[in-house]
Design an enzyme around this catalytic site. Structure first.
Site, mmCIF file in Angstrom:
data_model
loop_
_atom_site.group_PDB
_atom_site.id
_atom_site.type_symbol
_atom_site.label_atom_id
_atom_site.label_comp_id
_atom_site.label_asym_id
_atom_site.label_seq_id
_atom_site.Cartn_x
_atom_site.Cartn_y
_atom_site.Cartn_z
ATOM 1 N N ASN A 53 10.854 -2.734 -8.634
ATOM 2 C CA ASN A 53 10.700 -1.743 -7.567
ATOM 3 C C ASN A 53 11.702 -0.607 -7.722
ATOM 4 O O ASN A 53 11.370 0.568 -7.533
ATOM 5 C CB ASN A 53 10.907 -2.403 -6.202
ATOM 6 C CG ASN A 53 9.734 -3.251 -5.766
ATOM 7 O OD1 ASN A 53 8.673 -3.224 -6.374
ATOM 8 N ND2 ASN A 53 9.921 -4.017 -4.705
ATOM 9 N N ARG A 417 -7.344 1.709 -8.937
ATOM 10 C CA ARG A 417 -6.660 0.849 -9.909
ATOM 11 C C ARG A 417 -7.582 -0.323 -10.215
ATOM 12 O O ARG A 417 -8.099 -0.964 -9.298
ATOM 13 C CB ARG A 417 -5.336 0.310 -9.357
ATOM 14 C CG ARG A 417 -4.319 1.374 -8.989
ATOM 15 C CD ARG A 417 -2.974 0.734 -8.641
ATOM 16 N NE ARG A 417 -2.101 1.643 -7.922
ATOM 17 C CZ ARG A 417 -1.305 2.534 -8.492
ATOM 18 N NH1 ARG A 417 -1.297 2.638 -9.808
ATOM 19 N NH2 ARG A 417 -0.524 3.311 -7.775
ATOM 20 N N ARG A 447 -0.775 6.704 -9.967
ATOM 21 C CA ARG A 447 0.530 6.675 -10.643
ATOM 22 C C ARG A 447 0.749 5.406 -11.456
ATOM 23 O O ARG A 447 0.568 4.296 -10.964
ATOM 24 C CB ARG A 447 1.655 6.830 -9.620
ATOM 25 C CG ARG A 447 3.033 6.958 -10.259
ATOM 26 C CD ARG A 447 4.101 7.221 -9.232
ATOM 27 N NE ARG A 447 4.003 8.584 -8.721
ATOM 28 C CZ ARG A 447 4.029 8.889 -7.432
ATOM 29 N NH1 ARG A 447 4.102 7.941 -6.539
ATOM 30 N NH2 ARG A 447 3.960 10.144 -7.041
ATOM 31 N N HIS A 477 -8.094 7.869 -2.901
ATOM 32 C CA HIS A 477 -7.470 6.570 -2.697
ATOM 33 C C HIS A 477 -8.397 5.623 -1.939
ATOM 34 O O HIS A 477 -8.080 4.451 -1.751
ATOM 35 C CB HIS A 477 -6.160 6.789 -1.917
ATOM 36 C CG HIS A 477 -5.276 5.596 -1.821
ATOM 37 N ND1 HIS A 477 -5.011 4.963 -0.628
ATOM 38 C CD2 HIS A 477 -4.583 4.905 -2.771
ATOM 39 C CE1 HIS A 477 -4.196 3.943 -0.836
ATOM 40 N NE2 HIS A 477 -3.923 3.884 -2.121
ATOM 41 N N TYR A 510 -2.402 -9.658 -3.643
ATOM 42 C CA TYR A 510 -2.278 -8.751 -2.498
ATOM 43 C C TYR A 510 -3.152 -9.236 -1.355
ATOM 44 O O TYR A 510 -4.291 -9.666 -1.575
ATOM 45 C CB TYR A 510 -2.729 -7.327 -2.861
ATOM 46 C CG TYR A 510 -1.886 -6.590 -3.867
ATOM 47 C CD1 TYR A 510 -0.866 -7.215 -4.587
ATOM 48 C CD2 TYR A 510 -2.109 -5.245 -4.113
ATOM 49 C CE1 TYR A 510 -0.111 -6.520 -5.513
ATOM 50 C CE2 TYR A 510 -1.349 -4.534 -5.034
ATOM 51 C CZ TYR A 510 -0.359 -5.184 -5.733
ATOM 52 O OH TYR A 510 0.393 -4.494 -6.655
ATOM 53 N N ARG A 606 5.008 -3.224 6.318
ATOM 54 C CA ARG A 606 5.644 -3.963 5.234
ATOM 55 C C ARG A 606 6.854 -3.241 4.658
ATOM 56 O O ARG A 606 7.898 -3.823 4.444
ATOM 57 C CB ARG A 606 4.639 -4.227 4.106
ATOM 58 C CG ARG A 606 5.215 -5.104 2.987
ATOM 59 C CD ARG A 606 4.343 -5.106 1.757
ATOM 60 N NE ARG A 606 4.629 -3.979 0.886
ATOM 61 C CZ ARG A 606 3.718 -3.178 0.358
ATOM 62 N NH1 ARG A 606 2.457 -3.358 0.625
ATOM 63 N NH2 ARG A 606 4.054 -2.178 -0.429
ATOM 64 N N HIS A 634 -0.859 -5.921 2.092
ATOM 65 C CA HIS A 634 -1.436 -4.646 1.665
ATOM 66 C C HIS A 634 -2.521 -4.124 2.602
ATOM 67 O O HIS A 634 -2.913 -2.971 2.511
ATOM 68 C CB HIS A 634 -2.007 -4.829 0.245
ATOM 69 C CG HIS A 634 -2.319 -3.547 -0.460
ATOM 70 N ND1 HIS A 634 -3.608 -3.115 -0.689
ATOM 71 C CD2 HIS A 634 -1.509 -2.596 -0.994
ATOM 72 C CE1 HIS A 634 -3.579 -1.968 -1.341
ATOM 73 N NE2 HIS A 634 -2.322 -1.625 -1.539
#
Length: 746
Positions: A53, A417, A447, A477, A510, A606, A634
């Site tokens: 992270n 993704r 990204r 997204h 997730y 979160r 998520h």
């Protein structure tokens, strides 16, 4: 409460800085690594995650702030901090975090691993003769041929040090001059780690009166990424495993790379570069080619962080600082191996299952457990999916069946993704080859997934799919799939909407929610979404869906305002929301106003949270909770009381400016009462969690839930159990079903 006094939303004391809030989040993950009630290998995994992270945080967030400082940008953020002030605060907090990471490794995790007979050795001590011989032989056979030592002198400039690569820096002196200068060198390097085989690691460096720096040369060696970083050594003790890190092995044998030199010292170092892509989309004729070009530039970006061992030779550090143009505050001294992400590889060591969480198998979904095709089942009723507790397979199967079904005319999907070997990509390609119209929006600007998405985009185009590379200036997204099918009563549209990516791998890690529906109104909206993405058709209005960047902000603000008005009228009013991050100033100000009116607001956030709860007269009715557990939370859920006629929404967007203003996002309602009840239950269990939840205080810090006198609730474990129990009940009902023989008909 109920006061109409207008607060000044611009007052910085009401907000938490975004970057410092993120560091608080990473600290919560680190707390899991420090918690001795957590299984040892899980603690090791959490420590690895904090390091991973931190890498991304520096490459993107810190890099962005440095760009602002270079550009002379001095505008203050919502918490009243300039970019320069933020960098100063980040540096202080991050140094504290790094110190705590290594304290956790050295004082807690390594001793615990040793008790379990798993030893992490270095290249200079604690190795048996057998291990030493094996390590040196391994080096010569597998490592030495791959290495490229690079000297730096007047004819050979300092080389490009690649982003995130692990390297060894060495100080050398020619053997024909070493005798003359040997006394000074020995005094200067007294107490330092030697580079010769079998040398010992010692304490702090000594000091010398004379420094023969003019005769000393610098060289660097990149630790090859193609060779496993963890090397298993032979052990003579029953049940014991010993591993050595690749850089330790190279450091131990580094003198073999410089035969005409004496190696004074060698130390590992690692740099982080600015990896935030800068793409001028207006000037890019081909977005795919432009992104491919920018990805390569990540290796050349400004160096923004240097990691070294805490006892590094000062002369070696001086060279690195100069050549990489590093300031002291950007140097991080580690009391152990650099780049702690290697702990995730160590987590995969076989034979320690008792130190890991039992592997959970995502369960079948009750509504999709028959032999009927998926379209028949969706026609019967909307279906809610809760991952990873329930399997992601129905989503994969939805695309797979649509690709083969002769009645399916078109498939349209957004991909942000996807996994490395995506079955969804394979099915989309097959659908195009089967003559169906396939339109796929592949977001090339996702990204650190840009390269992966470019590969998939090219594959889909080759198969005959119509591929869209996102929208100008926006990231797409949203998570939506539309299947158009010809049926007896006409054309029917089947839609899948989700809070997470179409990635079958991360769907096991997730927590996300998805919805299958063939609602006519949602189907019409889905068609409008894809027409908008592929062309210039902006709909006049929407039936059920709300989209960013044009409509979603106003939708959320109106829903919050409605609760505020009900509270002012003395009616029931509450808001429950779950998301990854909350840092949008306008949304926070609206929540503050609702709180002052008496609305009860319960938030599950979160990660980043810039809102301050429990400020007297401002946010007294707001609570903020954060869950950090075995799965990454998520899902985005939004529940509004609406005077007893509650509304529940799911979506792809967090309450962040980037989601509401610079991305294509979708919010969708859940309207069936049985599905709303399931979502209410999810929120109820998570708000009741006592094992993985932290509560935010008004100063922006967090504290663990006080477990005293409370019933133990581990939300993630409970959802695993509930998913398994639901399958058992389903299987039992099938077993108990009575089958009557067919009557004999004459």
């Amino acid at each position: 409460m109920g006061s109409e006094e207008k607060i000044d939303e611009n007052q910085p004391q009401y907000y938490v800085n975004r970057e410092l809030s993120w560091l608080e989040f990473n600290n919560r993950i680190l707390e899991e690594a420090r918690d001795k009630t957590v299984l040892l290998f899980e603690r090791m995994k959490f420590l690895s995650i904090t390091a991973s992270n931190l890498d991304e945080f520096f490459m993107v967030r810190v890099a962005s702030l440095k760009d602002m400082v270079h550009a002379g940008y001095e505008k203050r953020d919502i918490a009243g901090m300039t970019p320069k002030e933020q960098l100063t605060a980040i540096s202080q907090k991050t140094h504290e975090l790094v110190n705590l990471q290594y304290s956790t490794l050295n004082r807690s995790i390594k001793p615990a691993l040793k008790k379990e007979k798993l030893l992490l050795l270095d290249g200079h001590e604690n190795m048996t003769k057998k291990q030493t011989e094996y390590a040196d032989r391994y080096f010569m056979e597998y490592v030495y041929p791959v290495l490229t030592p690079m000297a730096v002198d007047s004819s050979r400039p300092f080389p490009l040090i690649r982003n995130k690569s692990l390297n060894l820096g060495a100080l050398l002196i020619k053997k024909d001059t070493v005798k003359e200068l040997l006394p000074e060198i020995k005094e200067e390097t007294k107490g330092k780690k030697t580079a010769k085989a079998g040398g010992k690691s010692a304490g702090k460096t000594g000091k010398a009166e004379k420094k023969p720096e003019k005769e000393i040369e610098f060289a660097t060696v990149q630790v090859p990424s193609g060779i496993p970083r963890l090397i298993l050594l032979p052990s003579e003790k029953e049940g014991e495993k010993a591993v050595i890190l690749l850089e330790e092995l190279i450091e131990r044998n580094i003198h073999k790379l410089f035969l005409n030199y004496e190696v004074i010292c060698a130390y590992p170092y690692r740099i982080m570069r600015n990896a935030d892509l800068t793409i001028e989309e207006d000037e890019a004729e081909d977005l795919l080619k432009e992104i491919e070009k920018q990805i390569k530039k990540r290796q050349w970006g400004e160096a923004i962080r240097l990691e070294v061992e805490e006892h590094i030779d000062k002369r070696l550090l001086k060279i690195l600082k100069k050549e990489l143009d590093m300031k002291e505050e950007d140097i991080y001294y580690s009391s152990g191996p650099l780049d702690l992400t290697f702990l995730m590889k160590l987590y995969g060591t076989e034979g320690y299952s008792h130190l890991k969480m039992p592997k959970f198998t995502p369960q079948p979904i009750k509504e999709l457990s028959t032999e009927e095709d998926i379209f028949t089942q969706i026609r019967r009723s909307d279906i809610l999916l809760h991952h990873p507790y329930q399997t992601f397979e129905p989503v994969v199967s939805f695309i797979r069946q649509a690709a083969k079904d002769p009645e399916v005319l078109a498939i349209k999907q957004t991909l942000y993704r996807v996994s490395g070997n995506s079955p969804i990509i394979a099915s989309l390609a097959e659908a195009a080859e089967n003559g169906k119209q396939v339109s796929v929006l592949v977001e090339l600007k996702a990204r650190f997934d840009e390269e992966n998405n470019i590969i998939w985009a090219k594959k889909l185009e080759k198969a005959g799919c119509h591929v869209i590379y996102g929208l100008l200036g926006l990231k797409t997204h949203s998570k939506i799939t539309l299947v158009v099918r010809s049926e007896e009563d006409g054309i029917r549209r089947y839609v899948h909407l989700g809070t997470g990516n179409y990635n079958d791998a991360t769907a096991k890690l997730y927590t996300d929610l998805g919805l299958f529906t063939c609602s006519r109104s949602i189907g019409e909206d889905a068609t409008a979404v894809f027409n908008m993405l592929s062309g210039y058709s902006e709909p006049l209005g929407w039936n059920k869906l709300s989209l960013a960047p044009l409509w979603l902000r106003e939708k959320f603000l109106s829903l919050i305002e409605r609760e505020k008005k009900y509270a002012q009228e003395g009616r029931e009013a509450f808001i429950e929301a779950k998301m990854n991050s909350l840092c949008d100033k306008e949304i926070i100000a609206a929540l503050y106003a609702a709180s002052q009116a008496g609305v009860t607001i319960s938030l599950l956030v979160r990660g980043i949270c810039c809102l301050r709860p429990n400020i007297p007269g401002i946010s007294e009715t707001i609570t903020v909770h954060s869950i950090v557990g075995n799965y990454l939370e998520h899902a985005r859920i939004f529940r509004f009381c609406n005077n007893g006629e509650e509304e529940i929404y799911l979506g792809s967007a967090d309450w962040m400016p980037r989601n509401l203003d610079r991305r294509v996002e979708i919010l969708f309602p859940v309207e069936q009462e049985n599905l709303k009840a399931k979502i209410r239950h999810i929120l109820q269990v998570q708000f009741a969690d006592t094992e993985n939840k932290h509560i935010m205080k008004a100063d922006g810090s967090y504290e663990a839930v006080d477990r005293r006198g409370k019933v133990k609730v581990d939300a993630q474990k409970q959802f695993c159990t509930e998913a398994e129990e639901e399958v058992k009940i389903q299987e039992k009902s099938i077993e108990n079903r009575v089958f009557y023989p067919l009557e004999n008909k004459q």
